[in-house]
Design a protein around this motif. Structure first.
Motif, mmCIF file in Angstrom:
data_model
loop_
_atom_site.group_PDB
_atom_site.id
_atom_site.type_symbol
_atom_site.label_atom_id
_atom_site.label_comp_id
_atom_site.label_asym_id
_atom_site.label_seq_id
_atom_site.Cartn_x
_atom_site.Cartn_y
_atom_site.Cartn_z
ATOM 1 N N ILE A 44 6.337 -3.518 7.341
ATOM 2 C CA ILE A 44 6.074 -2.346 6.504
ATOM 3 C C ILE A 44 4.752 -1.721 6.921
ATOM 4 C CG2 ILE A 44 5.679 -1.559 4.136
ATOM 5 C CD1 ILE A 44 7.275 -4.172 3.312
ATOM 6 N N SER A 45 4.749 -0.421 7.038
ATOM 7 C CA SER A 45 3.526 0.314 7.357
ATOM 8 C C SER A 45 3.033 1.016 6.099
ATOM 9 C CB SER A 45 3.796 1.333 8.468
ATOM 10 O OG SER A 45 2.650 2.124 8.708
ATOM 11 N N TRP A 46 1.804 0.707 5.701
ATOM 12 C CA TRP A 46 1.206 1.375 4.529
ATOM 13 C C TRP A 46 0.018 2.220 4.982
ATOM 14 C CZ3 TRP A 46 -3.555 -0.142 1.713
ATOM 15 C CH2 TRP A 46 -3.811 0.732 0.655
ATOM 16 N N ARG A 47 0.070 3.503 4.660
ATOM 17 C CA ARG A 47 -1.027 4.401 5.028
ATOM 18 C C ARG A 47 -2.149 4.242 3.998
ATOM 19 N NH1 ARG A 47 -0.585 10.746 6.822
ATOM 20 N NH2 ARG A 47 -2.811 11.115 7.053
ATOM 21 N N ARG A 48 -3.219 3.564 4.404
ATOM 22 C CA ARG A 48 -4.287 3.209 3.467
ATOM 23 C C ARG A 48 -5.403 4.246 3.411
ATOM 24 N NH1 ARG A 48 -8.202 1.885 6.994
ATOM 25 N NH2 ARG A 48 -7.599 0.824 8.932
ATOM 26 N N GLY B 25 -7.156 7.485 15.630
ATOM 27 C CA GLY B 25 -7.649 7.035 14.342
ATOM 28 C C GLY B 25 -6.736 5.970 13.740
ATOM 29 N N ASN B 26 -7.327 4.954 13.115
ATOM 30 C CA ASN B 26 -6.566 3.858 12.526
ATOM 31 C C ASN B 26 -6.523 4.048 11.012
ATOM 32 O OD1 ASN B 26 -5.262 1.462 11.984
ATOM 33 N ND2 ASN B 26 -7.120 0.235 12.127
ATOM 34 N N VAL B 27 -5.365 4.442 10.485
ATOM 35 C CA VAL B 27 -5.260 4.744 9.052
ATOM 36 C C VAL B 27 -4.188 3.911 8.352
ATOM 37 C CG1 VAL B 27 -6.098 7.115 9.326
ATOM 38 C CG2 VAL B 27 -3.636 6.651 9.471
ATOM 39 N N ARG B 28 -3.612 2.924 9.035
ATOM 40 C CA ARG B 28 -2.522 2.188 8.417
ATOM 41 C C ARG B 28 -2.761 0.685 8.464
ATOM 42 N NH1 ARG B 28 1.904 -0.169 11.183
ATOM 43 N NH2 ARG B 28 1.568 -0.331 13.426
ATOM 44 N N GLN C 107 12.111 2.815 2.230
ATOM 45 C CA GLN C 107 12.198 2.383 3.614
ATOM 46 C C GLN C 107 10.934 1.582 3.961
ATOM 47 O OE1 GLN C 107 15.321 3.364 5.106
ATOM 48 N NE2 GLN C 107 15.543 3.871 2.940
ATOM 49 N N ASN C 108 10.651 1.357 5.234
ATOM 50 C CA ASN C 108 9.494 0.544 5.598
ATOM 51 C C ASN C 108 8.263 1.360 5.972
ATOM 52 O OD1 ASN C 108 10.252 1.538 8.077
ATOM 53 N ND2 ASN C 108 10.221 -0.438 9.123
ATOM 54 N N ASP C 109 8.282 2.651 5.678
ATOM 55 C CA ASP C 109 7.126 3.523 5.926
ATOM 56 C C ASP C 109 6.606 3.991 4.572
ATOM 57 O OD1 ASP C 109 5.210 5.148 6.974
ATOM 58 O OD2 ASP C 109 6.575 6.694 7.702
ATOM 59 N N TRP C 110 5.513 3.385 4.109
ATOM 60 C CA TRP C 110 5.019 3.631 2.752
ATOM 61 C C TRP C 110 3.807 4.564 2.793
ATOM 62 C CZ3 TRP C 110 5.185 -1.833 0.008
ATOM 63 C CH2 TRP C 110 6.501 -2.289 0.008
ATOM 64 N N GLN C 111 4.091 5.828 2.977
ATOM 65 C CA GLN C 111 3.025 6.829 2.974
ATOM 66 C C GLN C 111 2.833 7.465 1.603
ATOM 67 O OE1 GLN C 111 2.727 9.595 6.244
ATOM 68 N NE2 GLN C 111 4.164 8.413 7.495
ATOM 69 N N ASP C 112 3.704 7.118 0.666
ATOM 70 C CA ASP C 112 3.675 7.789 -0.634
ATOM 71 C C ASP C 112 2.709 7.145 -1.625
ATOM 72 O OD1 ASP C 112 5.528 5.585 -0.478
ATOM 73 O OD2 ASP C 112 6.143 6.080 -2.517
ATOM 74 N N ILE C 113 2.114 6.000 -1.284
ATOM 75 C CA ILE C 113 1.204 5.311 -2.200
ATOM 76 C C ILE C 113 -0.227 5.477 -1.696
ATOM 77 C CG2 ILE C 113 0.549 3.097 -3.220
ATOM 78 C CD1 ILE C 113 3.426 2.207 -2.967
ATOM 79 N N PRO D 12 -4.013 -0.600 -4.168
ATOM 80 C CA PRO D 12 -3.536 0.130 -5.349
ATOM 81 C C PRO D 12 -2.485 -0.657 -6.113
ATOM 82 C CG PRO D 12 -2.595 1.070 -3.351
ATOM 83 C CD PRO D 12 -3.614 0.058 -2.904
ATOM 84 N N LEU D 13 -2.478 -0.503 -7.417
ATOM 85 C CA LEU D 13 -1.527 -1.213 -8.261
ATOM 86 C C LEU D 13 -0.090 -0.837 -7.914
ATOM 87 C CD1 LEU D 13 -1.198 -3.162 -10.647
ATOM 88 C CD2 LEU D 13 -1.371 -1.194 -12.186
ATOM 89 N N ALA D 14 0.148 0.428 -7.580
ATOM 90 C CA ALA D 14 1.507 0.871 -7.244
ATOM 91 C C ALA D 14 2.076 0.115 -6.047
ATOM 92 C CB ALA D 14 1.510 2.378 -6.961
ATOM 93 N N LEU D 15 1.226 -0.247 -5.091
ATOM 94 C CA LEU D 15 1.678 -0.988 -3.916
ATOM 95 C C LEU D 15 2.209 -2.356 -4.321
ATOM 96 C CD1 LEU D 15 1.585 -0.879 -0.679
ATOM 97 C CD2 LEU D 15 -0.431 -2.319 -0.928
ATOM 98 N N LEU D 16 1.473 -3.047 -5.178
ATOM 99 C CA LEU D 16 1.899 -4.390 -5.592
ATOM 100 C C LEU D 16 3.049 -4.336 -6.582
ATOM 101 C CD1 LEU D 16 0.676 -6.969 -4.474
ATOM 102 C CD2 LEU D 16 -0.806 -5.003 -4.152
ATOM 103 N N GLU D 17 3.110 -3.291 -7.402
ATOM 104 C CA GLU D 17 4.257 -3.142 -8.304
ATOM 105 C C GLU D 17 5.542 -3.002 -7.505
ATOM 106 O OE1 GLU D 17 3.328 0.155 -10.805
ATOM 107 O OE2 GLU D 17 2.318 -1.082 -12.305
ATOM 108 N N ARG D 18 5.497 -2.286 -6.398
ATOM 109 C CA ARG D 18 6.688 -2.108 -5.565
ATOM 110 C C ARG D 18 7.142 -3.450 -4.986
ATOM 111 N NH1 ARG D 18 6.710 2.687 -1.288
ATOM 112 N NH2 ARG D 18 7.006 3.784 -3.276
ATOM 113 N N ILE D 19 6.210 -4.225 -4.486
ATOM 114 C CA ILE D 19 6.550 -5.517 -3.890
ATOM 115 C C ILE D 19 7.085 -6.477 -4.941
ATOM 116 C CG2 ILE D 19 5.539 -7.562 -2.806
ATOM 117 C CD1 ILE D 19 3.669 -5.637 -1.275
ATOM 118 N N VAL D 20 6.411 -6.559 -6.076
ATOM 119 C CA VAL D 20 6.831 -7.471 -7.143
ATOM 120 C C VAL D 20 8.199 -7.070 -7.689
ATOM 121 C CG1 VAL D 20 6.287 -8.265 -9.483
ATOM 122 C CG2 VAL D 20 4.484 -8.139 -7.761
ATOM 123 N N ALA D 21 8.426 -5.764 -7.865
ATOM 124 C CA ALA D 21 9.711 -5.301 -8.394
ATOM 125 C C ALA D 21 10.848 -5.578 -7.422
ATOM 126 C CB ALA D 21 9.631 -3.804 -8.701
ATOM 127 N N ALA D 22 10.609 -5.417 -6.129
ATOM 128 C CA ALA D 22 11.670 -5.579 -5.136
ATOM 129 C C ALA D 22 12.045 -7.042 -4.917
ATOM 130 C CB ALA D 22 11.244 -4.952 -3.810
#
Length: 568
Positions: free
Chosen positions: A153-157, A172-175, A312-318, A334-344
């Motif tokens: 999974i790629s998360w844009r941080r 630039g490294n943003v993920r 999908q595995n590209d998490w740019q929305d959080i 962010p809490l939303a990132l962990l909520e997604r993982i815990v819920a799934a």
């Protein structure tokens, strides 16, 4: 067996081996150090009137080969997973006794323990960055088996950096990367959906009902080779071709050869109903069939009833933890990132483990989503921050235990002997203050902690300085602290000690005078002597005004209860 809804202070390797049984955890999320060669500072809330934003080193993300690494490497060679043993020997042949080898040795031992405590249906998510992600992926393959790798999974941080002006000559490294593994071929999974994009809704859901709801029409049939019905219901011509479509669903048309034909009116060669008889009847009863001039029905799908887009595995929305969510912890997710993982990857009542829990985002998400949880961290800074976060967010609805921190005088003496800095951090937290020095001799200037408060008429915060004594008290400790108080322009100073102050020290403290509260009803000593024992049993506490509570720490947003969510 480790107690659930618990925080453990200590080395996670020791906690895992001592307290967690085999196959006792449903989901593991870990955001370990990345071997970035950086010091990460915890930022504290800066009250109005203070000189600058306070900060202290939360952890040092730097690893070197030494005796501890050699010992852990030897353990890896003698454990049962031979694939990991072979891999680590190969790594050492390539990397020698380098810093990255020390880091991978630390991670290998802990990943082996995490695999052990995971249930057969459990999952693990490892959060990392490019510093060592390529090595960690191979290590995870050895621990879990490459067949149990599920997603990268790629998360844009972060947003785009403009580093060109600083001379950067690379992209630039943003993920960050999050590796998702399961322990077996059967695992807990719940699809998570994100809202449709507005452009998709406008293009796809073009119709609008009389109630103003957007919808689209979809085909009720599917293509199937062969003449016999194997999964649906065949569409055939109605005998009376002059009859128009009738909404009376009580009529059924039977075919001896192909079974049930639901009001079939149009000759589609090789087309079959894509839904069962029961579903077709239910669609009709619910008013979700829309008929064309031929009489052929179409299914009405309302946009507000659709689940959305499968993640999908590209998490740019959080986005990263910003604004009021940011508690000042340097690597907070962010809490939303962990909520997604815990819920799934877990269900209500499952056990979620975070062995590097930092500021506690994973345990916060688990508590919010009605999971049980276990958090482990090696610094008291993190444990005390999580305690406050959970209490602020959930109030009395979140009951939890803290293990590994002192509960009595004997435990406090043991911590002081093992790690004087963690002892100081813990002692300062007993008076709801924050630490003020960074493990450098002489750097504290006699100040181990700071606390701010507001009196009744204040527009700027007033200061309290704190000194912690884990060893033997000296005769001039009180006089020295009073000089520090005057130098720091603090109204009050606290001396927290393991030993009971002497009569002379009490006399010196009284000589420093009194601070009169602006309410006019109370006075307190400018030098206050507090013992660890008194703070633990409640017989001692700091005396000062508290007109504006929580002025020293950033406060986690309160989570609404189930009743409040229903009401509002």
């Amino acid at each position: 067996m480790a107690a659930v809804n618990s925080l453990y202070y200590g080395d996670n390797l020791e906690v895992l081996r001592t307290h967690l049984k085999d196959g006792s955890v449903d989901l593991i999320y870990l955001d370990p150090p990345f071997n970035s060669k950086r010091d990460y500072n915890l930022l504290f809330k800066s009250p109005k009137g203070s000189s600058s934003e306070a900060q202290i080193t939360a952890f040092k993300d730097s690893w070197t080969w030494g005796e501890q690494a050699e010992r852990e490497f030897d353990e890896i060679l003698h454990q049962s997973n031979t694939q990991v043993s072979k891999l680590m020997q190969t790594f050492r042949g390539f990397l020698d006794q380098s810093d990255i080898m020390a880091y991978l040795t630390m991670m290998a031992n802990r990943l082996l323990e995490l695999h052990r405590v995971l249930k057969p249906t459990g999952s693990l998510y490892l959060h990392c960055d490019p510093t060592a992600s390529h090595y960690l992926k191979i290590l995870l393959d050895a621990v879990f088996g490459p067949q149990h790798f599920k997603s990268e999974i790629s998360w844009r941080r972060a947003a785009a950096h403009n580093d060109a002006k600083q001379g950067r000559r690379q992209y630039g490294n943003v993920r960050d990367t999050i590796y998702f593994y399961t322990k077996s071929s059967e695992w807990v999974w719940n699809w998570v959906f994100t809202p449709y994009a507005q452009t998709y809704l406008e293009n796809e859901y073009r119709h609008r009902s009389s109630e103003g709801r957007y919808f689209k029409e979809t085909d009720l049939t599917a293509n199937k080779e062969g003449g016999e019905v194997s999964f649906g219901w065949r569409v055939k011509r109605k005998q009376d071709s002059s009859s128009r479509w009738e909404a009376d669903i009580s009529e059924e048309y039977k075919s001896p050869r192909n079974g049930y034909d639901y009001k079939a009116v149009y000759p589609y060669q090789g087309r079959y109903w894509a839904y069962s008889q029961a579903n077709l009847v239910e669609f009709a009863r619910a008013g979700k069939l829309r008929h064309r001039s031929t009489g052929m029905p179409r299914l009405v799908q309302f946009a507000d009833e659709m689940p959305g887009v499968p993640v999908q595995n590209d998490w740019q929305d959080i986005p990263p933890a910003l604004g009021n969510e940011n508690l000042g912890y340097p690597t907070q997710k962010p809490l939303a990132l962990l909520e997604r993982i815990v819920a799934a990857s877990s269900n209500e009542g499952d056990v979620v483990l975070d062995p590097f829990c930092g500021c506690g985002t994973a345990v916060h998400a688990a508590q919010k989503l009605k999971r049980k949880w276990i958090g482990i961290d090696i610094t008291h800074l993190a444990i005390s921050l999580i305690e406050k976060r959970l209490k602020d967010a959930f109030r009395s609805r979140c009951q939890f235990d803290v293990h590994g921190t002192p509960k009595d005088l004997e435990g406090a003496r043991d911590l002081a002997a093992r790690d004087k800095y963690q002892f100081q951090y813990w002692a300062v937290s007993l008076v709801e203050a924050y630490p003020s020095q960074n493990k450098k001799k002489g750097a504290d200037g006699g100040v181990d902690g700071i606390k701010y408060y507001y009196d009744v008429k204040d527009t700027e915060a007033r200061k309290i300085v704190i000194s912690v004594k884990g060893g033997k008290l000296k005769a001039d400790d009180v006089r020295a602290l009073n000089h520090v108080r005057e130098r720091e322009k603090a109204e009050i100073a606290l001396l927290i000690s393991l030993d009971e102050p002497t009569a002379k020290m009490k006399s010196d403290a009284a000589s420093a005078g009194l601070y009169e509260w602006q309410s006019g009803k109370t006075k307190s000593s400018r030098i206050q002597l507090l013992t660890i024992e008194g703070l633990l049993d409640g017989s001692g506490r700091a005396q000062h005004p508290d007109v504006v509570p929580d002025v020293n720490f950033k406060r986690a947003r309160r989570e609404k209860s189930q009743d409040e969510q229903t009401l509002f």
